[in-house]
Motif scaffolding. Structure first.
Motif, PDB file in Angstrom:
ATOM      1  N   ILE A 115       0.845  -1.196   0.000  1.00 43.65           N
ATOM      2  CA  ILE A 115       0.000   0.000   0.000  1.00 43.65           C
ATOM      3  C   ILE A 115       0.882   1.247   0.000  1.00 43.65           C
ATOM      4  N   ALA A 116       0.705   2.090  -1.010  1.00 38.52           N
ATOM      5  CA  ALA A 116       1.457   3.351  -1.076  1.00 38.52           C
ATOM      6  C   ALA A 116       0.765   4.402  -0.214  1.00 38.52           C
ATOM      7  N   ASN A 117      -0.514   4.633  -0.462  1.00 41.76           N
ATOM      8  CA  ASN A 117      -1.281   5.514   0.415  1.00 41.76           C
ATOM      9  C   ASN A 117      -2.765   5.234   0.267  1.00 41.76           C
ATOM     10  N   LEU A 118      -3.504   5.712   1.248  1.00 36.84           N
ATOM     11  CA  LEU A 118      -4.932   5.417   1.337  1.00 36.84           C
ATOM     12  C   LEU A 118      -5.646   6.667   1.841  1.00 36.84           C
ATOM     13  N   ASP A 119      -6.751   7.014   1.190  1.00 36.72           N
ATOM     14  CA  ASP A 119      -7.531   8.181   1.593  1.00 36.72           C
ATOM     15  C   ASP A 119      -8.992   7.772   1.705  1.00 36.72           C
ATOM     16  N   ALA A 120      -9.620   8.105   2.817  1.00 38.74           N
ATOM     17  CA  ALA A 120     -11.005   7.680   3.049  1.00 38.74           C
ATOM     18  C   ALA A 120     -11.839   8.834   3.600  1.00 38.74           C
ATOM     19  N   THR A 121     -13.146   8.779   3.317  1.00 37.26           N
ATOM     20  CA  THR A 121     -14.093   9.743   3.880  1.00 37.26           C
ATOM     21  C   THR A 121     -15.257   8.980   4.501  1.00 37.26           C
ATOM     22  N   VAL A 122     -15.636   9.361   5.710  1.00 36.87           N
ATOM     23  CA  VAL A 122     -16.823   8.802   6.361  1.00 36.87           C
ATOM     24  C   VAL A 122     -17.927   9.851   6.279  1.00 36.87           C
ATOM     25  N   PHE A 123     -19.131   9.434   5.856  1.00 36.40           N
ATOM     26  CA  PHE A 123     -20.283  10.334   5.735  1.00 36.40           C
ATOM     27  C   PHE A 123     -21.246  10.040   6.868  1.00 36.40           C
ATOM     28  N   ALA A 124     -21.357  10.956   7.812  1.00 33.98           N
ATOM     29  CA  ALA A 124     -22.244  10.757   8.962  1.00 33.98           C
ATOM     30  C   ALA A 124     -22.795  12.101   9.414  1.00 33.98           C
ATOM     31  N   GLU A 125     -24.098  12.154   9.635  1.00 31.69           N
ATOM     32  CA  GLU A 125     -24.694  13.398  10.140  1.00 31.69           C
ATOM     33  C   GLU A 125     -24.333  13.568  11.618  1.00 31.69           C
ATOM     34  N   ALA A 126     -24.313  12.436  12.335  1.00 30.03           N
ATOM     35  CA  ALA A 126     -23.934  12.414  13.751  1.00 30.03           C
ATOM     36  C   ALA A 126     -23.471  10.999  14.071  1.00 30.03           C
ATOM     37  N   PRO A 127     -22.610  10.806  15.032  1.00 31.32           N
ATOM     38  CA  PRO A 127     -21.947  11.831  15.851  1.00 31.32           C
ATOM     39  C   PRO A 127     -20.813  12.511  15.084  1.00 31.32           C
ATOM     40  N   LYS A 128     -20.250  13.529  15.697  1.00 26.84           N
ATOM     41  CA  LYS A 128     -19.082  14.191  15.115  1.00 26.84           C
ATOM     42  C   LYS A 128     -17.892  13.236  15.202  1.00 26.84           C
ATOM     43  N   LEU A 129     -17.265  12.965  14.078  1.00 26.03           N
ATOM     44  CA  LEU A 129     -16.189  11.961  14.052  1.00 26.03           C
ATOM     45  C   LEU A 129     -14.798  12.568  14.049  1.00 26.03           C
ATOM     46  N   HIS A 130     -14.737  13.874  13.883  1.00 27.75           N
ATOM     47  CA  HIS A 130     -13.434  14.535  13.789  1.00 27.75           C
ATOM     48  C   HIS A 130     -12.478  14.154  14.931  1.00 27.75           C
ATOM     49  N   PRO A 131     -12.960  14.103  16.186  1.00 26.94           N
ATOM     50  CA  PRO A 131     -12.025  13.798  17.294  1.00 26.94           C
ATOM     51  C   PRO A 131     -11.418  12.398  17.212  1.00 26.94           C
ATOM     52  N   TYR A 132     -11.980  11.523  16.389  1.00 26.51           N
ATOM     53  CA  TYR A 132     -11.517  10.128  16.344  1.00 26.51           C
ATOM     54  C   TYR A 132     -10.678   9.809  15.108  1.00 26.51           C
ATOM     55  N   ARG A 133     -10.518  10.804  14.251  1.00 31.80           N
ATOM     56  CA  ARG A 133      -9.808  10.572  12.977  1.00 31.80           C
ATOM     57  C   ARG A 133      -8.412   9.995  13.164  1.00 31.80           C
TER      58      ARG A 133
END
Ligand code: ZN
Length: 160
Positions: free
Chosen positions: A91-109
């Motif tokens: 694996i060279a690199n990996l980019d992912a996006t999670v789509f969620a209205e709630a809860p806020k996921l930023h603190p767990y990134r």
């Protein structure tokens, strides 16, 4: 080099833990599924399998197989990485996006990134996880489920 994309979505339901990227996120609901329903790790597995030309997660770990009932998706990811390595790819690199209205996921990134990096066996800097809402639009916006998308780049493993 080979590129792969993965997408997954699971319904939110009461009485289940919410696991995303191997992180237990405090929330009133969790994701429904045969395994632990870790939507982000499933999208990651599908991206990896796609890049390797190995079909998808349903082919390798069918949800009709009792072995995968409530399966820890970190183990599915580890098994997927073994498939990638067996083909002489890394694996060279990996980019992912999670789509969620709630809860806020930023603190767990960061924790999600570390989990994925550890299982895949790369530096955390090679893994990027983002989180966004859908501005209240559609099923995700109404809080009925959570989706994830992932893109991964594989290169030939010259260290092998
Ligand atoms: Zn899934």
């Amino acid at each position: 080099m080979r590129i792969g994309v993965g997408y997954d979505v699971h319904r939110l339901t009461a009485g289940r833990p919410l696991l995303i990227g191997g992180v237990s996120v405090p929330f009133s609901k969790g994701l429904e599924g045969h395994s632990d329903a870790d939507v982000l790790l499933h999208a990651v597995c599908d991206a990896l399998l796609g890049a390797a030309g190995e079909g998808d997660i349903g082919i390798h770990f069918p949800d009709t197989d009792p072995r995968y009932k409530n399966e820890n998706s970190m183990r599915l990811l580890a098994a997927t990485v073994r498939i990638i390595r067996a083909k002489g790819l890394r694996i060279a690199n990996l980019d992912a996006t999670v789509f969620a209205e709630a809860p806020k996921l930023h603190p767990y990134r960061k924790e999600m990134q570390r989990n994925i990096a550890r299982i895949i066996g790369v530096e955390p800097a090679c893994i990027n996880v983002k989180a966004t809402t859908t501005e209240g639009l559609g099923h995700i916006g109404k809080g009925e489920g959570i989706a994830a998308m992932c893109v991964v780049l594989l290169t030939a493993d010259t260290s092998a």
